[in-house]
Design a protein around this motif. Sequence first.
Motif, mmCIF file in Angstrom:
data_model
loop_
_atom_site.group_PDB
_atom_site.id
_atom_site.type_symbol
_atom_site.label_atom_id
_atom_site.label_comp_id
_atom_site.label_asym_id
_atom_site.label_seq_id
_atom_site.Cartn_x
_atom_site.Cartn_y
_atom_site.Cartn_z
ATOM 1 N N TYR A 30 5.448 -4.801 1.145
ATOM 2 C CA TYR A 30 6.587 -5.530 0.363
ATOM 3 C C TYR A 30 5.592 -5.833 -1.016
ATOM 4 O O TYR A 30 4.980 -6.824 -0.858
ATOM 5 C CB TYR A 30 6.960 -6.714 1.329
ATOM 6 C CG TYR A 30 7.940 -7.527 0.562
ATOM 7 C CD1 TYR A 30 8.003 -8.209 -0.648
ATOM 8 C CD2 TYR A 30 9.192 -7.977 1.185
ATOM 9 C CE1 TYR A 30 8.876 -9.118 -0.943
ATOM 10 C CE2 TYR A 30 10.332 -8.602 0.873
ATOM 11 C CZ TYR A 30 10.037 -9.330 -0.517
ATOM 12 O OH TYR A 30 10.804 -10.189 -0.937
ATOM 13 N N ALA A 31 6.112 -5.648 -1.981
ATOM 14 C CA ALA A 31 5.492 -5.838 -3.285
ATOM 15 C C ALA A 31 6.260 -6.585 -4.172
ATOM 16 O O ALA A 31 7.512 -6.197 -4.352
ATOM 17 C CB ALA A 31 4.920 -4.344 -3.945
ATOM 18 N N HIS A 32 5.691 -7.466 -5.169
ATOM 19 C CA HIS A 32 6.446 -8.041 -6.051
ATOM 20 C C HIS A 32 5.434 -8.807 -7.105
ATOM 21 O O HIS A 32 4.097 -8.415 -6.982
ATOM 22 C CB HIS A 32 7.283 -9.271 -5.533
ATOM 23 C CG HIS A 32 6.628 -10.539 -5.027
ATOM 24 N ND1 HIS A 32 6.085 -11.345 -5.983
ATOM 25 C CD2 HIS A 32 6.326 -11.125 -3.813
ATOM 26 C CE1 HIS A 32 5.581 -12.279 -5.269
ATOM 27 N NE2 HIS A 32 5.668 -12.110 -4.053
ATOM 28 N N PHE A 33 5.769 -9.042 -8.162
ATOM 29 C CA PHE A 33 4.850 -9.279 -9.404
ATOM 30 C C PHE A 33 4.610 -10.676 -9.536
ATOM 31 O O PHE A 33 3.715 -11.225 -10.166
ATOM 32 C CB PHE A 33 5.207 -8.819 -10.610
ATOM 33 C CG PHE A 33 6.434 -9.362 -11.540
ATOM 34 C CD1 PHE A 33 6.246 -10.702 -11.784
ATOM 35 C CD2 PHE A 33 7.668 -8.599 -11.261
ATOM 36 C CE1 PHE A 33 7.621 -11.076 -12.486
ATOM 37 C CE2 PHE A 33 8.786 -9.286 -11.878
ATOM 38 C CZ PHE A 33 8.689 -10.522 -12.798
ATOM 39 N N VAL A 65 3.022 -8.741 2.774
ATOM 40 C CA VAL A 65 3.481 -9.270 1.485
ATOM 41 C C VAL A 65 2.572 -9.008 0.337
ATOM 42 O O VAL A 65 1.200 -9.463 0.696
ATOM 43 C CB VAL A 65 3.902 -10.763 1.230
ATOM 44 C CG1 VAL A 65 4.372 -11.143 0.042
ATOM 45 C CG2 VAL A 65 5.265 -10.770 2.290
ATOM 46 N N TYR A 66 2.628 -8.377 -0.858
ATOM 47 C CA TYR A 66 1.644 -8.220 -1.823
ATOM 48 C C TYR A 66 2.341 -8.636 -2.978
ATOM 49 O O TYR A 66 2.855 -7.964 -3.703
ATOM 50 C CB TYR A 66 1.326 -6.585 -2.065
ATOM 51 C CG TYR A 66 0.614 -6.132 -0.729
ATOM 52 C CD1 TYR A 66 -0.694 -5.899 -0.664
ATOM 53 C CD2 TYR A 66 1.296 -5.406 0.415
ATOM 54 C CE1 TYR A 66 -1.498 -5.480 0.305
ATOM 55 C CE2 TYR A 66 0.828 -4.779 1.472
ATOM 56 C CZ TYR A 66 -0.815 -4.855 1.574
ATOM 57 O OH TYR A 66 -1.336 -4.137 2.471
ATOM 58 N N GLN A 76 5.057 1.368 -10.876
ATOM 59 C CA GLN A 76 4.031 2.030 -10.099
ATOM 60 C C GLN A 76 4.677 1.682 -8.714
ATOM 61 O O GLN A 76 4.608 2.522 -7.793
ATOM 62 C CB GLN A 76 2.690 1.394 -10.323
ATOM 63 C CG GLN A 76 1.974 1.815 -11.329
ATOM 64 C CD GLN A 76 0.841 1.105 -11.525
ATOM 65 O OE1 GLN A 76 0.650 -0.095 -11.466
ATOM 66 N NE2 GLN A 76 -0.396 1.752 -11.986
ATOM 67 N N VAL A 77 5.388 0.467 -8.407
ATOM 68 C CA VAL A 77 5.855 0.261 -7.187
ATOM 69 C C VAL A 77 7.168 1.083 -7.071
ATOM 70 O O VAL A 77 7.403 1.545 -5.611
ATOM 71 C CB VAL A 77 6.427 -1.416 -7.337
ATOM 72 C CG1 VAL A 77 7.163 -1.515 -6.112
ATOM 73 C CG2 VAL A 77 5.162 -2.216 -7.320
ATOM 74 N N MET A 88 8.762 -1.328 0.446
ATOM 75 C CA MET A 88 9.737 -2.430 -0.152
ATOM 76 C C MET A 88 9.373 -3.008 -1.304
ATOM 77 O O MET A 88 8.053 -3.255 -1.400
ATOM 78 C CB MET A 88 10.306 -3.547 0.994
ATOM 79 C CG MET A 88 11.286 -4.412 0.325
ATOM 80 S SD MET A 88 12.009 -5.245 1.720
ATOM 81 C CE MET A 88 13.107 -6.510 1.005
ATOM 82 N N GLY A 89 9.967 -3.131 -2.326
ATOM 83 C CA GLY A 89 9.682 -3.736 -3.553
ATOM 84 C C GLY A 89 10.883 -4.509 -4.184
ATOM 85 O O GLY A 89 12.024 -3.975 -4.020
#
Length: 337
Positions: A30-33, A65-66, A76-77, A88-89
């Motif tokens: 799971y990626a977010h910024f 979670v990233y 890129q996500v 997931m992003g």
Amino acid sequence: MRNLSKFLSATAALAIAASTAAAQAKELKYAHFQAADLASPKQAAALAFETCVEGKTSGGIDVQVYPASQLGDGSQVIEGLQLGTIQMGVVHDGPISAVYKPFAVLAMPYVFDDQAMAWAIMDGAFGKEMFEDMRKETGIRVLGVADNGVRNFTNSKRPVAEPDDMKGLKIRVQTAPVWTRLVESLGASATPVPWPELPGALQQGVVDGQENGVTNIVDASLYQHQKYVSLDGHVFSWHAYMIADAFYEGLTDAEKTAVNQCVEIAKVIHRGMTAAQDANAATILAAKGMEVVPVSPEQKAKFRELSQPAVREFIVGEIGEDWPNKLDAAVAAYRDQ
């Protein structure tokens, strides 16, 4: 002795079962910024989602979670979601518009009156139709959207209270052409800069200013390099909770239900935190040392008159009139309630 042997055998069996269950858990990256801080709406929502999903599936889905763009910027996500390397992003509107052009209709300036209207339209028939179309076109399923903040202009040069004040300013925009058109319609020059590079671009003077909601201005400490903020509220910006459709379809019905329910919880947390910060933007940003420039209804009308026709013309040229007309109809239907 026999009882001890039984106990040890039972313990070993439980350990093996636990190990097997862990090995069979479905990994969900799971990626977010935003920063890995509970004061960040995206991180608070992500951790709530993690706890919720792992609890509801008894560990059948392992959420990892990233935060802080650890798996790359928004583009890129999205690529990772399409390749299956990220499951997931939560990505903002600019990069989404570059991959799924109809999303750019949400960059139409000065459309939504407030959060209540914006949420109702995106949770209703308009949003559902758009998300299904995006799933078919990209292989990415949108499970819901939450606020990226009401976008306001900031800069390091001078107060901006009306469009004439924008002339000559170099403004950072998201990496989708619709945002360039928005800024250029107001007389400034636009420079696309990916989110992770924005603080450096402001610090080095590559750009004079940018436009974002208070959450992102505070989260990335953009106020350190920006003196003025103009509360014009030109766009209600979004974060989309996106999942790779192939991964989602590989879940059991119970797992899908868990993911859907937990996104709803995450979405409410995310929206609430961001909306609260938007409502208190003047106080929050003044406390960070910024000069808050109020924009009167009359001045906002000038911004609208210049930007909305230009952005609409661009959007229609890119995607046709269908989605802009559907958005107009959704806004009209909401106001007629």
